[in-house]
Design an enzyme around this catalytic site. Structure first.
Site, PDB file in Angstrom:
ATOM      1  N   TYR A 163      -5.015 -17.705   5.193  1.00 37.17           N
ATOM      2  CA  TYR A 163      -4.947 -16.782   6.524  1.00 37.17           C
ATOM      3  C   TYR A 163      -3.946 -15.626   6.095  1.00 37.17           C
ATOM      4  O   TYR A 163      -3.729 -14.550   6.510  1.00 37.17           O
ATOM      5  CB  TYR A 163      -4.523 -17.306   7.498  1.00 37.17           C
ATOM      6  CG  TYR A 163      -5.644 -18.122   8.376  1.00 37.17           C
ATOM      7  CD1 TYR A 163      -6.737 -17.501   8.775  1.00 37.17           C
ATOM      8  CD2 TYR A 163      -5.809 -19.371   8.501  1.00 37.17           C
ATOM      9  CE1 TYR A 163      -7.780 -18.267   9.595  1.00 37.17           C
ATOM     10  CE2 TYR A 163      -6.693 -20.252   9.241  1.00 37.17           C
ATOM     11  CZ  TYR A 163      -7.496 -19.282   9.643  1.00 37.17           C
ATOM     12  OH  TYR A 163      -8.835 -20.221  10.097  1.00 37.17           O
TER      13      TYR A 163
ATOM     14  N   LYS B  31       0.118  14.304   9.324  1.00 36.05           N
ATOM     15  CA  LYS B  31       1.595  14.236   9.313  1.00 36.05           C
ATOM     16  C   LYS B  31       2.013  14.161   7.754  1.00 36.05           C
ATOM     17  O   LYS B  31       1.648  12.993   7.375  1.00 36.05           O
ATOM     18  CB  LYS B  31       2.210  13.396  10.274  1.00 36.05           C
ATOM     19  CG  LYS B  31       2.165  13.880  11.555  1.00 36.05           C
ATOM     20  CD  LYS B  31       2.921  15.217  11.693  1.00 36.05           C
ATOM     21  CE  LYS B  31       2.812  15.886  13.244  1.00 36.05           C
ATOM     22  NZ  LYS B  31       3.523  17.216  13.298  1.00 36.05           N
TER      23      LYS B  31
ATOM     24  N   THR C 210       4.986  10.494   3.990  1.00 36.82           N
ATOM     25  CA  THR C 210       4.814  10.311   2.667  1.00 36.82           C
ATOM     26  C   THR C 210       6.106  11.294   1.856  1.00 36.82           C
ATOM     27  O   THR C 210       6.588  10.572   0.988  1.00 36.82           O
ATOM     28  CB  THR C 210       3.778  11.564   2.159  1.00 36.82           C
ATOM     29  OG1 THR C 210       2.707  11.070   2.635  1.00 36.82           O
ATOM     30  CG2 THR C 210       3.362  11.780   0.729  1.00 36.82           C
TER      31      THR C 210
ATOM     32  N   LYS D  17       2.433  21.701   1.009  1.00 28.67           N
ATOM     33  CA  LYS D  17       3.661  21.235   1.306  1.00 28.67           C
ATOM     34  C   LYS D  17       3.981  20.040   0.881  1.00 28.67           C
ATOM     35  O   LYS D  17       5.196  19.746   0.471  1.00 28.67           O
ATOM     36  CB  LYS D  17       3.197  21.143   2.892  1.00 28.67           C
ATOM     37  CG  LYS D  17       4.664  20.721   3.856  1.00 28.67           C
ATOM     38  CD  LYS D  17       4.277  21.063   5.287  1.00 28.67           C
ATOM     39  CE  LYS D  17       5.355  20.164   6.168  1.00 28.67           C
ATOM     40  NZ  LYS D  17       4.849  20.250   7.381  1.00 28.67           N
TER      41      LYS D  17
ATOM     42  N   CYS E 281     -18.393 -25.687  -4.001  1.00 29.17           N
ATOM     43  CA  CYS E 281     -17.330 -26.451  -4.051  1.00 29.17           C
ATOM     44  C   CYS E 281     -17.298 -27.367  -2.617  1.00 29.17           C
ATOM     45  O   CYS E 281     -17.991 -28.454  -2.643  1.00 29.17           O
ATOM     46  CB  CYS E 281     -16.128 -25.796  -4.000  1.00 29.17           C
ATOM     47  SG  CYS E 281     -14.737 -26.600  -5.092  1.00 29.17           S
TER      48      CYS E 281
ATOM     49  N   HIS F 278     -17.364 -22.286  -8.529  1.00 28.06           N
ATOM     50  CA  HIS F 278     -17.046 -20.882  -7.758  1.00 28.06           C
ATOM     51  C   HIS F 278     -17.687 -19.895  -8.252  1.00 28.06           C
ATOM     52  O   HIS F 278     -17.229 -19.123  -8.983  1.00 28.06           O
ATOM     53  CB  HIS F 278     -15.484 -20.747  -7.228  1.00 28.06           C
ATOM     54  CG  HIS F 278     -15.130 -21.547  -6.494  1.00 28.06           C
ATOM     55  ND1 HIS F 278     -15.032 -21.369  -5.010  1.00 28.06           N
ATOM     56  CD2 HIS F 278     -14.376 -22.654  -6.494  1.00 28.06           C
ATOM     57  CE1 HIS F 278     -14.301 -22.234  -4.626  1.00 28.06           C
ATOM     58  NE2 HIS F 278     -13.941 -23.066  -5.294  1.00 28.06           N
TER      59      HIS F 278
ATOM     60  N   GLU G  33     -18.970 -17.215  -7.114  1.00 26.11           N
ATOM     61  CA  GLU G  33     -18.622 -15.993  -6.752  1.00 26.11           C
ATOM     62  C   GLU G  33     -17.766 -15.440  -7.210  1.00 26.11           C
ATOM     63  O   GLU G  33     -17.498 -14.169  -7.458  1.00 26.11           O
ATOM     64  CB  GLU G  33     -18.479 -16.107  -5.277  1.00 26.11           C
ATOM     65  CG  GLU G  33     -16.767 -16.812  -4.855  1.00 26.11           C
ATOM     66  CD  GLU G  33     -17.003 -18.249  -4.824  1.00 26.11           C
ATOM     67  OE1 GLU G  33     -17.829 -18.946  -5.464  1.00 26.11           O
ATOM     68  OE2 GLU G  33     -16.121 -19.031  -4.221  1.00 26.11           O
TER      69      GLU G  33
HETATM   70  N1  GLN Z   1     -11.063 -29.389  -0.990  1.00 22.80           N
HETATM   71  C1  GLN Z   1     -12.092 -29.792  -1.802  1.00 22.80           C
HETATM   72  C2  GLN Z   1     -11.330 -30.210  -3.190  1.00 22.80           C
HETATM   73  O1  GLN Z   1     -10.255 -30.262  -3.627  1.00 22.80           O
HETATM   74  C3  GLN Z   1     -12.863 -28.577  -2.333  1.00 22.80           C
HETATM   75  C4  GLN Z   1     -11.903 -27.628  -2.788  1.00 22.80           C
HETATM   76  C5  GLN Z   1     -12.575 -26.121  -2.778  1.00 22.80           C
HETATM   77  O2  GLN Z   1     -13.694 -26.115  -1.885  1.00 22.80           O
HETATM   78  N2  GLN Z   1     -12.280 -25.185  -3.357  1.00 22.80           N
HETATM   79  O3  GLN Z   1     -12.145 -30.657  -4.075  1.00 22.80           O
END
Ligand code: GLN
Length: 543
Positions: free
Chosen positions: A54, A186, A190, A222, A381, A515, A517
């Site tokens: 967050y 404006k 800057t 300017k 995950c 992961h 991604e």
């Molecule tokens: N919380 C889970 C773990 O620690 C999955 C972690 C995650 O999704 N990156 O294994």
């Protein structure tokens, strides 16, 4: 020797410095130069690993296991250059190293100070492993004038002094706000921001001026006059229609040409057709799919930055627009009818990574919906772990849970305290520190050659993907889960850790412990995302 380009930000945060650095690097790369981008984060956390998504958005993980700032994701996606541990540093890490040295007595009784000890560490970091590069771009997090940022600015001032103007270039990103009541852009913020820089001993060489309206020639002149730069060095940076258009836009405004002018270099025009190709594909999709992402941090899209990008890449691969519907998992902890109402319009359901128990019953409910209705499902995950718990419950193991959520009689997901790591046996304590105790970075998985994932990876039976997790699916439940149709199609090379599960009797039902991604790039969409979006497209044509 590599030349250094320093990127600082002024006026306000969130000007998109990371994207700017990535775009400039991509432009230099398109002119044939070898580039690397680094990020200085002035905060005191040792790394972003323990920071809330967050507050700071997603934690990006490199192959060599660094838990890094999400800007490193932009850098990788735009340049294709994989980042590593040495590309992101925080004040916390620098102080940790310096204090450890001081305790060991390495300073031989000397007084340890910000100048030279902290600034030297910053300079060493900027210059390490740069021999085979033409340009190193260093982005300084935060805004000029922040107290934590001062040692970084001072270190860069020293580098300019030591290496000379011919080897260093300061690009300062500022804001030129539009005041609607006056109907004017404006330039004063800057000017103030550049004055702040000069007060710290640095004269910016190039100003990248973020603005929402065309910057009139008069204002440009300017800014040049008051900020002591060439008029050509005042680069307007208007909001782009999408991130892939940013390099093209900066090129059109002359950013890369100005950088080369600064260094007295010349090069043929950059080869940018792949960028215009991708913008074209992005802007002219041939269809659309809607993916529901059932997560916890859905209020802040930066918390799932790479995931969002990887889905877009999956769309590019299939020439469709991917509409992402961010769904708060907690809303699924309700009646089945409400779950159905929220998920029925989705052509694919994705449960992403996450930590902690909150929302997990909702994620499990979403997995169940996907399995029962045969909607394409992709679990990443924590999402794979939820798919396994859901599978176990469907197989009659009603109390199936994860030890992450407290003691359980049926630990379908649990902590493992020993496993074969990259350098032999690795161990972790059950109640140890939270920072740096995860399975992190690239690990190999062996795939079942007959599986869907193997075919998506082009028939590969061995892959390498990035991990960031503490818990594992418990191999003891494999038989029960497979009997129920959830097949373990990818395992760690020692056969102990489940890496991939899938349901061959479903259109697309895949869970991965890693992961994917993090490795998807616009010019190389990740095969699992391409496959998932393709399945969602088939689903969209069905419904
Ligand atoms: N919380 C889970 C773990 O620690 C999955 C972690 C995650 O999704 N990156 O294994």
């Amino acid at each position: 020797m590599a030349r250094h380009i320093f990127i600082t930000g002024g006026v306000v945060s969130s000007l998109g410095k990371g994207l700017m650095a990535a775009s400039l690097a991509a432009l230099l790369q398109a002119r044939g130069f070898r580039v690397r981008i680094r990020k200085f984060d002035p905060y005191l956390n040792v790394d972003p690993g323990t920071m809330s998504p967050y507050q700071h958005g997603e934690v990006f993980v490199t192959d060599d296991g660094a838990e890094a700032d999400l800007d490193l994701g932009h850098y990788e996606r735009f340049t294709g250059v994989s980042a590593h541990q040495g590309d992101n540093i925080t004040s916390g890490r620098i102080y940790q190293d310096i204090i450890a040295k001081e305790r060991r007595g390495d300073y031989l009784g000397a007084t340890v100070q910000v100048i030279p000890h902290v600034t030297d560490a910053i300079k060493d970091f900027a210059q390490a492993d740069t021999d085979d590069l033409d340009f190193v771009l260093c982005e300084v997090g935060g805004t000029v004038g922040d107290i934590e940022g001062l040692p970084f600015i001072e270190a860069l001032r020293q580098m300019r002094n030591e290496l000379g103007r011919e080897s260093t270039c300061f690009v300062h990103v500022t804001l030129v706000p539009y005041i609607a009541a006056a109907g004017e852009l404006k330039t004063k913020p800057t000017q103030h921001s550049v004055r702040e820089m000069t007060g710290l001993g640095i004269q910016p060489d190039i100003l990248l001026c973020r603005c929402e309206h065309e910057l009139p020639e008069g204002e440009r002149a300017k800014i040049a006059l008051f900020c002591n730069v060439r008029r050509e060095a005042v680069i307007p940076a208007l909001d782009a229609p999408n991130i892939y258009a940013v390099p093209l836009q900066y090129h059109a405004e002359g950013l890369d040409a100005e950088v080369l002018h600064h260094f007295g270099l010349s090069s043929p025009a950059p080869e940018l057709s792949r960028w215009s190709g991708i913008v074209d594909r992005f802007q002219n999709p041939e269809g659309e799919v809607t993916i529901g992402v059932v997560g916890k941090y859905v209020g802040l899209p930066d918390a799932y930055k790479s995931l969002n990008e990887a889905l877009v890449h999956g769309g590019l691969a299939n020439k469709v627009k991917v509409k992402i519907k961010w769904l708060d998992a907690e809303i699924f902890e309700k009646a089945d009818s409400e779950i159905a109402a929220a998920l029925e319009p989705m052509h694919g359901i994705l449960v992403p990574g996450g930590f902690g128990e909150r929302g997990t019953e909702g994620k499990i409910a979403a997995v169940r919906f996907a399995r029962e209705r045969d909607v394409p499902f992709f679990g990443i995950c924590l999402g794979m772990q939820m798919a396994c718990i859901e599978g176990a419950r469907s197989a009659g193991i009603e109390k199936a849970s994860s030890t992450e959520f407290g003691p359980t009689e049926e630990p379908v997901v649990g902590i493992i305290t020993e496993w074969m790591g990259k350098e032999g046996l690795e161990t972790r304590a059950e109640g140890g520190d939270l920072g740096g105790t995860m399975r992190l970075g690239a690990y190999t998985a062996k795939l079942d050659g007959n599986s869907l994932v193997s075919s998506l990876y082009g028939g590969a039976t061995e892959i390498s993907e990035r991990h960031r997790h503490r818990y594992e699916v418990n191999g003891k439940y494999r038989e029960a889960l497979e009997k129920d149709g959830l097949i373990f199609s990818g395992m760690s090379p020692d056969g102990l850790l489940p890496e991939i599960v899938e349901r061959p009797d479903r259109a697309f039902f895949v869970g991965v412990q890693f992961h994917p991604e993090l490795k998807s790039r616009p010019f190389e969409p990740h095969p699992l995302f391409s496959g998932f979006v393709a399945a969602a497209l088939r689903q969209a044509r069905l419904v």
